[in-house]
Design a protein around this motif. Structure first.
Motif, PDB file in Angstrom:
ATOM      1  N   TYR A   1      -0.090  -7.872   0.433  1.00 10.07           N
ATOM      2  CA  TYR A   1      -0.011  -7.780   1.856  1.00 10.07           C
ATOM      3  C   TYR A   1      -0.572  -6.294   2.233  1.00 10.07           C
ATOM      4  O   TYR A   1      -1.215  -6.291   3.081  1.00 10.07           O
ATOM      5  CB  TYR A   1       1.462  -7.683   2.320  1.00 10.07           C
ATOM      6  N   ILE A   2      -0.262  -5.297   1.504  1.00  9.27           N
ATOM      7  CA  ILE A   2      -0.740  -4.067   2.075  1.00  9.27           C
ATOM      8  C   ILE A   2      -2.236  -3.809   1.725  1.00  9.27           C
ATOM      9  O   ILE A   2      -3.188  -3.363   2.578  1.00  9.27           O
ATOM     10  CB  ILE A   2      -0.329  -2.885   1.015  1.00  9.27           C
TER      11      ILE A   2
ATOM     12  N   VAL B   1       6.358  -6.894   2.215  1.00 14.57           N
ATOM     13  CA  VAL B   1       5.340  -5.937   2.150  1.00 14.57           C
ATOM     14  C   VAL B   1       5.211  -5.491   0.361  1.00 14.57           C
ATOM     15  O   VAL B   1       5.925  -4.893  -0.100  1.00 14.57           O
ATOM     16  CB  VAL B   1       5.544  -4.606   2.781  1.00 14.57           C
TER      17      VAL B   1
ATOM     18  N   CYS C   1      -5.072   7.928   7.472  1.00 16.35           N
ATOM     19  CA  CYS C   1      -4.045   6.648   7.756  1.00 16.35           C
ATOM     20  C   CYS C   1      -2.712   7.378   8.344  1.00 16.35           C
ATOM     21  O   CYS C   1      -2.035   7.027   9.212  1.00 16.35           O
ATOM     22  CB  CYS C   1      -3.631   6.299   6.417  1.00 16.35           C
TER      23      CYS C   1
ATOM     24  N   VAL D   1      -4.468  -1.953  16.613  1.00 13.89           N
ATOM     25  CA  VAL D   1      -5.436  -0.599  16.807  1.00 13.89           C
ATOM     26  C   VAL D   1      -5.916  -0.168  15.818  1.00 13.89           C
ATOM     27  O   VAL D   1      -6.956   0.593  15.749  1.00 13.89           O
ATOM     28  CB  VAL D   1      -5.016   0.635  17.740  1.00 13.89           C
TER      29      VAL D   1
ATOM     30  N   LEU E   1     -12.962   0.489   1.326  1.00 14.90           N
ATOM     31  CA  LEU E   1     -12.263   1.538   0.193  1.00 14.90           C
ATOM     32  C   LEU E   1     -12.345   0.713  -1.043  1.00 14.90           C
ATOM     33  O   LEU E   1     -12.452  -0.687  -0.950  1.00 14.90           O
ATOM     34  CB  LEU E   1     -10.741   1.711   0.327  1.00 14.90           C
TER      35      LEU E   1
ATOM     36  N   GLN F   1      -0.353  -9.387  12.389  1.00 14.20           N
ATOM     37  CA  GLN F   1       0.233  -8.014  13.313  1.00 14.20           C
ATOM     38  C   GLN F   1       1.668  -7.991  13.142  1.00 14.20           C
ATOM     39  O   GLN F   1       2.284  -8.866  13.497  1.00 14.20           O
ATOM     40  CB  GLN F   1      -0.325  -8.384  14.774  1.00 14.20           C
TER      41      GLN F   1
ATOM     42  N   ILE G   1       1.805   5.292  15.764  1.00 10.38           N
ATOM     43  CA  ILE G   1       1.121   4.205  16.370  1.00 10.38           C
ATOM     44  C   ILE G   1       1.408   3.087  15.565  1.00 10.38           C
ATOM     45  O   ILE G   1       1.357   1.820  16.059  1.00 10.38           O
ATOM     46  CB  ILE G   1      -0.251   4.612  16.310  1.00 10.38           C
TER      47      ILE G   1
ATOM     48  N   TYR H   1       3.705  -3.456  17.425  1.00 10.06           N
ATOM     49  CA  TYR H   1       2.467  -2.837  17.403  1.00 10.06           C
ATOM     50  C   TYR H   1       1.177  -3.239  17.807  1.00 10.06           C
ATOM     51  O   TYR H   1       1.433  -4.613  17.908  1.00 10.06           O
ATOM     52  CB  TYR H   1       2.461  -2.354  16.089  1.00 10.06           C
TER      53      TYR H   1
ATOM     54  N   SER I   1      -3.671  -5.894   4.634  1.00  7.48           N
ATOM     55  CA  SER I   1      -3.582  -5.201   5.892  1.00  7.48           C
ATOM     56  C   SER I   1      -4.670  -4.176   5.809  1.00  7.48           C
ATOM     57  O   SER I   1      -5.198  -3.673   7.206  1.00  7.48           O
ATOM     58  CB  SER I   1      -2.254  -4.203   5.793  1.00  7.48           C
TER      59      SER I   1
ATOM     60  N   LEU J   1      -3.566   3.710  -3.042  1.00 12.98           N
ATOM     61  CA  LEU J   1      -2.835   3.620  -1.751  1.00 12.98           C
ATOM     62  C   LEU J   1      -1.391   2.777  -2.105  1.00 12.98           C
ATOM     63  O   LEU J   1      -0.415   3.216  -1.651  1.00 12.98           O
ATOM     64  CB  LEU J   1      -3.572   3.119  -0.664  1.00 12.98           C
TER      65      LEU J   1
ATOM     66  N   MET K   1       8.549   1.393   3.506  1.00 18.90           N
ATOM     67  CA  MET K   1       7.683  -0.010   3.672  1.00 18.90           C
ATOM     68  C   MET K   1       7.471  -0.762   2.645  1.00 18.90           C
ATOM     69  O   MET K   1       7.701  -2.099   2.820  1.00 18.90           O
ATOM     70  CB  MET K   1       6.175   0.339   4.444  1.00 18.90           C
TER      71      MET K   1
ATOM     72  N   PRO L   1       3.605   1.355  11.890  1.00 21.42           N
ATOM     73  CA  PRO L   1       5.008   1.552  11.197  1.00 21.42           C
ATOM     74  C   PRO L   1       4.834   2.799  10.084  1.00 21.42           C
ATOM     75  O   PRO L   1       3.641   2.920   9.468  1.00 21.42           O
ATOM     76  CB  PRO L   1       5.059   0.231  10.470  1.00 21.42           C
TER      77      PRO L   1
ATOM     78  N   ASN M   1      -8.427   9.520   5.055  1.00 21.45           N
ATOM     79  CA  ASN M   1      -8.953   8.483   5.626  1.00 21.45           C
ATOM     80  C   ASN M   1      -8.228   8.287   6.988  1.00 21.45           C
ATOM     81  O   ASN M   1      -8.611   7.506   7.995  1.00 21.45           O
ATOM     82  CB  ASN M   1      -8.714   7.033   4.999  1.00 21.45           C
TER      83      ASN M   1
HETATM   84  C1  HEC Z   1      -5.463   4.004  14.688  1.00 21.82           C
HETATM   85  C2  HEC Z   1      -4.082   4.050  14.108  1.00 21.82           C
HETATM   86  C3  HEC Z   1      -4.136   3.421  12.469  1.00 21.82           C
HETATM   87  C4  HEC Z   1      -4.788   4.065  11.551  1.00 21.82           C
HETATM   88  C5  HEC Z   1      -5.613   5.189  11.313  1.00 21.82           C
HETATM   89  C6  HEC Z   1      -4.277   3.167  10.370  1.00 21.82           C
HETATM   90  N1  HEC Z   1      -3.379   2.182  10.612  1.00 21.82           N
HETATM   91 FE1  HEC Z   1      -2.524   1.014   9.535  1.00 21.82          FE
HETATM   92  N2  HEC Z   1      -1.553   0.135  10.934  1.00 21.82           N
HETATM   93  C7  HEC Z   1      -1.546   0.625  12.358  1.00 21.82           C
HETATM   94  C8  HEC Z   1      -0.925  -0.425  13.340  1.00 21.82           C
HETATM   95  C9  HEC Z   1      -0.701  -0.279  14.853  1.00 21.82           C
HETATM   96  C10 HEC Z   1      -0.294  -1.423  12.388  1.00 21.82           C
HETATM   97  C11 HEC Z   1       0.758  -2.407  12.713  1.00 21.82           C
HETATM   98  C12 HEC Z   1      -0.011  -3.560  13.589  1.00 21.82           C
HETATM   99  C13 HEC Z   1      -0.774  -4.422  12.811  1.00 21.82           C
HETATM  100  O1  HEC Z   1      -0.233  -4.924  11.969  1.00 21.82           O
HETATM  101  O2  HEC Z   1      -1.987  -4.469  12.805  1.00 21.82           O
HETATM  102  C14 HEC Z   1      -0.707  -0.840  11.160  1.00 21.82           C
HETATM  103  C15 HEC Z   1      -0.437  -1.576   9.943  1.00 21.82           C
HETATM  104  C16 HEC Z   1      -0.622  -1.208   8.644  1.00 21.82           C
HETATM  105  C17 HEC Z   1      -0.104  -1.794   7.421  1.00 21.82           C
HETATM  106  C18 HEC Z   1       1.013  -3.030   7.499  1.00 21.82           C
HETATM  107  C19 HEC Z   1       2.406  -2.341   7.621  1.00 21.82           C
HETATM  108  C20 HEC Z   1       3.322  -3.049   7.621  1.00 21.82           C
HETATM  109  O3  HEC Z   1       4.772  -2.417   7.916  1.00 21.82           O
HETATM  110  O4  HEC Z   1       3.457  -4.286   7.828  1.00 21.82           O
HETATM  111  C21 HEC Z   1      -0.598  -1.219   6.395  1.00 21.82           C
HETATM  112  C22 HEC Z   1      -0.143  -1.565   4.773  1.00 21.82           C
HETATM  113  C23 HEC Z   1      -1.468  -0.334   6.760  1.00 21.82           C
HETATM  114  N3  HEC Z   1      -1.289  -0.208   8.198  1.00 21.82           N
HETATM  115  C24 HEC Z   1      -2.231   0.679   6.025  1.00 21.82           C
HETATM  116  C25 HEC Z   1      -3.038   1.415   6.570  1.00 21.82           C
HETATM  117  C26 HEC Z   1      -4.151   2.279   5.812  1.00 21.82           C
HETATM  118  C27 HEC Z   1      -3.933   2.458   4.148  1.00 21.82           C
HETATM  119  C28 HEC Z   1      -4.664   3.369   6.450  1.00 21.82           C
HETATM  120  C29 HEC Z   1      -5.679   4.204   6.100  1.00 21.82           C
HETATM  121  C30 HEC Z   1      -6.922   3.540   5.302  1.00 21.82           C
HETATM  122  C31 HEC Z   1      -4.217   2.701   7.752  1.00 21.82           C
HETATM  123  N4  HEC Z   1      -3.355   1.756   7.831  1.00 21.82           N
HETATM  124  C32 HEC Z   1      -4.876   3.278   9.025  1.00 21.82           C
HETATM  125  C33 HEC Z   1      -2.421   1.670  12.719  1.00 21.82           C
HETATM  126  C34 HEC Z   1      -3.280   2.315  12.015  1.00 21.82           C
END
Ligand code: HEC
Length: 136
Positions: free
Chosen positions: A93-94, A89, A55, A112, A118, A105, A67, A109, A97, A126, A74, A69, A53
Protein backbone atom coordinates in the motif's frame (compact mmCIF):
# COMPACT_ATOMS: atom_id res chain seq x y z
CA UNK A 1 -9.52 36.51 -22.03
CA UNK A 2 -13.19 36.10 -21.14
CA UNK A 3 -14.51 36.26 -17.60
CA UNK A 4 -14.87 32.54 -17.09
CA UNK A 5 -11.22 31.91 -17.84
CA UNK A 6 -10.21 34.76 -15.60
CA UNK A 7 -12.11 33.14 -12.76
CA UNK A 8 -10.43 29.81 -13.41
CA UNK A 9 -7.02 31.43 -13.53
CA UNK A 10 -7.53 33.42 -10.35
CA UNK A 11 -9.05 30.37 -8.62
CA UNK A 12 -6.16 28.11 -9.59
CA UNK A 13 -3.70 30.76 -8.48
CA UNK A 14 -5.34 31.08 -5.06
CA UNK A 15 -5.41 27.31 -4.52
CA UNK A 16 -1.72 27.08 -5.47
CA UNK A 17 -0.91 29.93 -3.11
CA UNK A 18 -2.71 28.14 -0.30
CA UNK A 19 -0.90 24.85 -0.90
CA UNK A 20 2.50 26.54 -1.16
CA UNK A 21 1.78 28.63 1.95
CA UNK A 22 0.69 25.64 4.02
CA UNK A 23 3.66 23.64 2.79
CA UNK A 24 6.06 26.39 3.86
CA UNK A 25 4.44 26.71 7.29
CA UNK A 26 4.54 22.97 7.87
CA UNK A 27 8.11 22.79 6.61
CA UNK A 28 9.12 25.40 9.17
CA UNK A 29 7.32 23.55 11.93
CA UNK A 30 8.98 20.32 10.84
CA UNK A 31 12.45 21.79 10.48
CA UNK A 32 13.26 20.76 14.03
CA UNK A 33 12.37 17.14 13.43
CA UNK A 34 12.59 14.86 16.41
CA UNK A 35 14.10 11.82 14.83
CA UNK A 36 13.64 8.45 16.47
CA UNK A 37 16.49 5.98 16.85
CA UNK A 38 16.76 4.02 13.64
CA UNK A 39 18.40 0.64 13.79
CA UNK A 40 19.75 0.20 10.28
CA UNK A 41 21.21 2.03 7.31
CA UNK A 42 18.18 1.36 5.10
CA UNK A 43 15.87 3.19 7.51
CA UNK A 44 18.39 6.06 7.81
CA UNK A 45 18.35 6.32 4.04
CA UNK A 46 14.54 6.33 4.11
CA UNK A 47 14.60 9.31 6.45
CA UNK A 48 17.05 11.15 4.19
CA UNK A 49 14.81 10.43 1.19
CA UNK A 50 11.74 11.63 3.07
CA UNK A 51 13.54 14.92 3.67
CA UNK A 52 15.15 15.33 0.25
CA UNK A 53 11.92 14.47 -1.59
CA UNK A 54 9.85 16.83 0.52
CA UNK A 55 7.60 14.11 1.99
CA UNK A 56 8.06 15.58 5.48
CA UNK A 57 6.61 18.89 4.29
CA UNK A 58 3.21 17.20 4.17
CA UNK A 59 3.66 14.17 6.46
CA UNK A 60 4.67 14.76 10.07
CA UNK A 61 6.79 12.18 11.84
CA UNK A 62 5.54 12.99 15.32
CA UNK A 63 1.77 12.64 15.02
CA UNK A 64 1.32 16.33 14.22
CA UNK A 65 -1.39 17.50 11.84
CA UNK A 66 -0.27 18.00 8.25
CA UNK A 67 -1.46 18.22 4.69
CA UNK A 68 -1.12 14.42 4.58
CA UNK A 69 -1.55 11.79 7.32
CA UNK A 70 1.23 11.59 9.93
CA UNK A 71 3.70 8.76 9.53
CA UNK A 72 3.80 8.13 13.26
CA UNK A 73 2.04 4.82 13.70
CA UNK A 74 0.99 4.76 10.04
CA UNK A 75 2.59 1.43 9.22
CA UNK A 76 0.26 -1.41 10.14
CA UNK A 77 -2.75 0.76 10.92
CA UNK A 78 -6.10 0.43 9.20
CA UNK A 79 -6.84 3.48 7.09
CA UNK A 80 -10.29 4.57 5.96
CA UNK A 81 -10.55 5.77 2.37
CA UNK A 82 -12.96 8.36 0.94
CA UNK A 83 -15.21 5.64 -0.48
CA UNK A 84 -15.66 4.22 3.02
CA UNK A 85 -13.55 1.13 2.40
CA UNK A 86 -10.57 0.32 4.61
CA UNK A 87 -7.03 -0.73 3.87
CA UNK A 88 -4.17 -1.94 6.05
CA UNK A 89 -1.07 0.18 5.59
CA UNK A 90 1.57 -2.34 4.56
CA UNK A 91 4.52 -2.36 2.19
CA UNK A 92 2.41 -2.78 -0.97
CA UNK A 93 0.00 0.00 0.00
CA UNK A 94 2.82 2.41 0.84
CA UNK A 95 4.58 1.75 -2.45
CA UNK A 96 1.33 2.14 -4.36
CA UNK A 97 0.64 5.41 -2.51
CA UNK A 98 4.01 6.75 -3.65
CA UNK A 99 3.91 5.54 -7.26
CA UNK A 100 0.19 6.14 -7.81
CA UNK A 101 -1.00 8.76 -5.31
CA UNK A 102 -4.31 8.89 -7.18
CA UNK A 103 -5.09 5.20 -6.67
CA UNK A 104 -6.49 5.48 -3.14
CA UNK A 105 -7.49 8.61 -1.26
CA UNK A 106 -7.44 8.67 2.51
CA UNK A 107 -10.60 10.05 4.11
CA UNK A 108 -10.24 13.61 5.34
CA UNK A 109 -7.37 14.52 3.01
CA UNK A 110 -7.16 16.30 -0.33
CA UNK A 111 -5.72 14.80 -3.48
CA UNK A 112 -2.61 16.95 -3.53
CA UNK A 113 0.18 14.42 -3.42
CA UNK A 114 2.14 14.11 -6.64
CA UNK A 115 4.00 11.13 -7.91
CA UNK A 116 7.62 10.72 -6.89
CA UNK A 117 9.95 8.85 -9.19
CA UNK A 118 11.94 6.63 -6.89
CA UNK A 119 13.93 3.47 -7.49
CA UNK A 120 12.95 0.13 -5.99
CA UNK A 121 15.70 0.48 -3.42
CA UNK A 122 14.54 3.97 -2.48
CA UNK A 123 10.98 2.71 -2.04
CA UNK A 124 12.26 -0.07 0.22
CA UNK A 125 14.16 2.48 2.28
CA UNK A 126 11.03 4.61 2.76
CA UNK A 127 8.98 1.55 3.71
CA UNK A 128 11.62 0.48 6.23
CA UNK A 129 11.74 3.97 7.71
CA UNK A 130 7.97 4.19 8.18
CA UNK A 131 7.95 0.64 9.58
CA UNK A 132 10.49 1.59 12.24
CA UNK A 133 8.62 4.80 12.97
CA UNK A 134 5.57 2.73 13.83
CA UNK A 135 7.54 0.64 16.31
CA UNK A 136 8.71 3.62 18.39
C1 HEC B 1 1.95 18.07 -1.18
C2 HEC B 1 1.86 17.25 0.00
C3 HEC B 1 2.43 15.85 -0.03
C4 HEC B 1 3.72 15.46 -0.30
C5 HEC B 1 4.91 16.33 -0.69
C6 HEC B 1 3.75 14.01 -0.12
N1 HEC B 1 2.51 13.55 0.24
FE1 HEC B 1 2.03 11.65 0.70
N2 HEC B 1 0.08 12.18 0.94
C7 HEC B 1 -0.39 13.48 0.91
C8 HEC B 1 -1.84 13.47 1.17
C9 HEC B 1 -2.73 14.69 1.22
C10 HEC B 1 -2.20 12.12 1.37
C11 HEC B 1 -3.60 11.58 1.68
C12 HEC B 1 -4.52 11.68 0.49
C13 HEC B 1 -4.32 10.58 -0.47
O1 HEC B 1 -4.37 9.42 -0.05
O2 HEC B 1 -4.10 10.87 -1.65
C14 HEC B 1 -0.97 11.34 1.24
C15 HEC B 1 -0.89 9.97 1.40
C16 HEC B 1 0.30 9.25 1.49
C17 HEC B 1 0.40 7.88 1.91
C18 HEC B 1 -0.76 7.02 2.39
C19 HEC B 1 -0.90 7.38 3.87
C20 HEC B 1 -1.99 6.73 4.65
O3 HEC B 1 -2.07 6.98 5.88
O4 HEC B 1 -2.78 5.97 4.09
C21 HEC B 1 1.72 7.55 1.86
C22 HEC B 1 2.35 6.21 2.24
C23 HEC B 1 2.44 8.71 1.39
N3 HEC B 1 1.54 9.72 1.19
C24 HEC B 1 3.80 8.75 1.20
C25 HEC B 1 4.49 9.86 0.72
C26 HEC B 1 5.91 9.86 0.40
C27 HEC B 1 6.85 8.68 0.56
C28 HEC B 1 6.20 11.11 -0.03
C29 HEC B 1 7.54 11.63 -0.53
C30 HEC B 1 8.19 10.89 -1.59
C31 HEC B 1 4.98 11.90 0.03
N4 HEC B 1 3.96 11.10 0.49
C32 HEC B 1 4.88 13.23 -0.30
C33 HEC B 1 0.34 14.62 0.67
C34 HEC B 1 1.68 14.65 0.32
Amino acid sequence: MNKKWMHYTVGTFLVLLLVVGLTLIIRTVNSDLQIPDLDNALAERGLELAKSNGCVACHSLDGGVGIGPTWLGMYGKTETLVDGSTVVVDEDYIIESILRPDAKQVEGYEKVMVRSFLSGEELQALVEFTRQLAEQ
